[in-house]
Design an enzyme around this catalytic site. Structure first.
Site, PDB file in Angstrom:
ATOM      1  N   PHE A 235       0.865  -1.362  -0.030  1.00 12.04           N
ATOM      2  CA  PHE A 235       0.215  -0.319  -0.236  1.00 12.04           C
ATOM      3  C   PHE A 235       0.745   0.986   0.054  1.00 12.04           C
ATOM      4  O   PHE A 235       2.165   1.550   1.121  1.00 12.04           O
ATOM      5  CB  PHE A 235      -0.540  -0.670   1.225  1.00 12.04           C
ATOM      6  CG  PHE A 235      -2.115   1.014   1.116  1.00 12.04           C
ATOM      7  CD1 PHE A 235      -3.199   0.869   1.128  1.00 12.04           C
ATOM      8  CD2 PHE A 235      -0.980   2.276   1.672  1.00 12.04           C
ATOM      9  CE1 PHE A 235      -3.939   2.147   0.925  1.00 12.04           C
ATOM     10  CE2 PHE A 235      -2.250   3.450   1.765  1.00 12.04           C
ATOM     11  CZ  PHE A 235      -3.516   3.650   1.472  1.00 12.04           C
ATOM     12  N   ASP A 341       9.244   3.271   1.504  1.00 11.39           N
ATOM     13  CA  ASP A 341       8.237   3.452   1.867  1.00 11.39           C
ATOM     14  C   ASP A 341       8.012   3.526   3.548  1.00 11.39           C
ATOM     15  O   ASP A 341       7.090   2.819   4.079  1.00 11.39           O
ATOM     16  CB  ASP A 341       6.707   3.057   1.135  1.00 11.39           C
ATOM     17  CG  ASP A 341       5.367   3.888   1.655  1.00 11.39           C
ATOM     18  OD1 ASP A 341       5.638   4.506   2.714  1.00 11.39           O
ATOM     19  OD2 ASP A 341       4.522   3.596   1.014  1.00 11.39           O
ATOM     20  N   LYS A 372       2.846  10.204   8.848  1.00 10.11           N
ATOM     21  CA  LYS A 372       2.099   9.795   9.683  1.00 10.11           C
ATOM     22  C   LYS A 372       2.484  10.034  11.051  1.00 10.11           C
ATOM     23  O   LYS A 372       2.072  11.907  11.739  1.00 10.11           O
ATOM     24  CB  LYS A 372       1.871   8.013   9.755  1.00 10.11           C
ATOM     25  CG  LYS A 372       0.686   7.247   8.943  1.00 10.11           C
ATOM     26  CD  LYS A 372       0.400   5.824   9.438  1.00 10.11           C
ATOM     27  CE  LYS A 372      -0.689   5.823   7.410  1.00 10.11           C
ATOM     28  NZ  LYS A 372      -2.038   6.426   7.988  1.00 10.11           N
ATOM     29  N   THR A 397       1.142  24.738  -4.984  1.00  9.45           N
ATOM     30  CA  THR A 397       1.040  25.542  -3.416  1.00  9.45           C
ATOM     31  C   THR A 397       2.164  25.918  -2.656  1.00  9.45           C
ATOM     32  O   THR A 397       2.851  26.640  -1.554  1.00  9.45           O
ATOM     33  CB  THR A 397       0.393  26.296  -4.381  1.00  9.45           C
ATOM     34  OG1 THR A 397      -0.700  26.605  -4.770  1.00  9.45           O
ATOM     35  CG2 THR A 397      -0.241  27.693  -2.712  1.00  9.45           C
TER      36      THR A 397
END
Length: 513
Positions: A235, A341, A372, A397
């Site tokens: 994931f 990751d 997280k 931005t």
């Protein structure tokens, strides 16, 4: 249960020495909460370790069914303006403290799910409250800068005194982002730009007219036929690039167009590990061989491989350091980037600040993504060529958020002050031992217990997983699942053996039912 807890106490002396030093508060004590009745439900503990969160409840309080009447009314109201179909419970964060989450009905649960592994140092942590109320934070919130165009004057200081102080070994630069999916998307873009820059002949070689024109119609060579290789059950997020590398559940991907990118098998290990060493080694070698085959043969050449140290949403799937060392060797052999990751595994959860430090890699990953528990996001890197060769190629931005970076700095300071990474390692050993004994007592309830030596990043398979999660709330425990049948533990870094005792007793009540 008493004998179970006594036998599990081998990790206590080391933990007591760890936190025996005096703790000086950096922020005002949070307002006194009405938790007196909690003592009746607390498990007796012989630990001499001082509490890392001295004012938190002494145990769960369950006053109503969950959800109770006030929570049901609040959910019904919210459901009229917001999607509540994935709701776990309605939190009352004014009354949540330390390791405990409260609801609107006066229930106070030991939280070992922690907002899907995202609360690092406890609810309403006084140190974080102080950081949140500082003039520096107020300015960052109300004058939020577009960092790519108008960075604030002290942005370098914020990064150097916070995010970069905990950079993974060998990585000394950071690109900040909004969330975990965003961090992975940006890392993928960096990998593609790096690959094409190499193929083009270097950062100083200009783009051709054909590249510029074809990029506007999503055609090659401007939009090159490249890919990111990921693993089954992994994931990596829900944006378009990250979703293409996500392989955990169909519900995440249904109806969404995806890139035709390769997926390799992730090792399906057998437990207990010491009883299946040969089989597991063969399984990891099979997965490495298939990974290398895909890198060499896939019709869209991979620019990078992305992998989680522990596949979290996909079921808490582990592999050995040897597997990841082999993966690093393959990526270097074929000159493709290695992206780790660490969105869920990072910031101390596995007993090291970064989970990939368990692997003892000869060379660091090319990029490590995070979010997280950091409360901010981004990716670390070292190679200056991973910076795009022109401005606005890696841009939005906000490009991160100084307010969240300031919060991460306070989290890092709290982790250091209380030595929470070591606390997590020692508490994890204690908790794992207790779960082993529960597994011996209830072998039909705890299958494939895994996570030994990985801090509190522990999971097991349950044949009645959803029922266990629901019943756990009834005994004062908020716990989550992953994959199809895994119960996963994601406590905060301030989780101690006394909390493990409460968790073990609560789980035994559920198993007995």
């Amino acid at each position: 249960m008493a004998s179970l807890l006594r036998n599990a106490g081998r990790a206590r002396p080391a933990l007591a020495r760890l936190v025996a030093r005096p703790v000086s508060r950096k922020a005002p004590i949070a307002p006194q909460r009405n938790y007196a009745s909690a003592s009746a439900s607390a498990v007796a503990s012989d630990s001499s370790a001082p509490a890392l969160f001295p004012d938190e409840p002494s145990g769960p309080i369950v006053r109503t069914e969950i959800p109770g009447p006030k929570s049901k009314a609040a959910v019904e109201r919210l459901g009229k303006v917001f999607d509540t179909r994935s709701l776990n419970m309605m939190g009352n964060y004014n009354q949540s403290y330390g390791n405990y989450i409260a609801d609107l009905d006066g229930n106070v649960l030991l939280d070992v799910y922690a907002q899907i592994a995202s609360i690092p140092v406890g609810y309403n942590n006084p140190t974080l409250q102080l950081a949140a109320s500082s003039p520096e934070m107020v300015s960052a919130i109300i004058n939020r800068p577009a960092l790519g165009n108008f960075p604030q004057h002290d942005w370098a200081d914020i990064l150097e005194s916070g995010i970069l102080t905990v950079a993974p070994k060998g990585l000394d630069q950071v690109f900040t982002a909004q969330a975990g999916s965003d961090a992975n998307e940006l890392a993928y873009k960096a990998a593609f730009m790096y690959r094409r820059q190499q193929e083009r002949g270097g950062a100083n070689v200009d783009f051709t007219e054909a590249e510029l024109a074809s990029s506007m119609t999503n055609q090659s060579p401007g939009a090159p036929d490249l890919s990111i290789l990921s693993f089954k059950k992994g994931f990596h997020g829900r944006l378009f690039g990250s979703l293409s590398t996500t392989r955990s559940k169909p519900i995440h991907k249904l109806d969404i167009p995806a890139f035709d990118w390769p997926v390799a098998p992730f090792p399906d290990l057998k437990y207990p590990l010491d009883q299946y060493a040969a089989e597991n080694q063969a399984e990891e070698q099979r997965c490495l061989a298939e990974t290398e085959r895909l890198i060499k043969e896939w019709h869209s050449p991979p620019a990078a491989v992305v992998v989680e140290p522990i596949q979290s949403e996909g079921g808490d799937n582990h592999a050995s350091p040897a597997f990841f060392q082999g993966l690093r060797e393959i990526t270097q052999k074929h000159n493709i980037l290695f992206i780790v990751d660490e969105v869920q595994t990072g910031v101390g959860a596995t007993g090291k600040f970064w989970a990939h430090h368990h692997w003892d890699l000869p060379t660091p990953p090319d990029m490590v993504t995070f979010s997280k528990k950091a409360q901010t996001a981004g990716y670390y890197f070292a190679n200056p060529d991973l910076k795009p060769n022109k401005p606005y190629r890696q841009f939005n931005t906000w490009m991160g958020d100084p307010a969240r970076a300031i919060l991460f700095r306070a989290i890092i300071q709290e982790i250091d002050r209380l030595d929470l990474v070591r606390n997590t390692a020692l508490t994890g050993d204690y908790l794992y031992s207790g779960l082993q004994r529960l597994a011996e007592k209830y072998p039909a309830e705890i299958l494939n217990l895994r996570g030994q030596g990985q801090g509190t990043f522990i999971a097991w398979d349950s044949p009645r997983r959803d029922e266990v999660l629901k019943k756990a709330k009834g005994v004062g425990i908020n716990v989550g699942g992953s994959g199809e049948r895994a119960v996963r533990l994601r406590p905060m870094l301030i989780f101690q053996p006394k909390h493990a005792d409460l968790l073990l007793e609560g789980l035994e009540k559920v198993f007995r039912s």
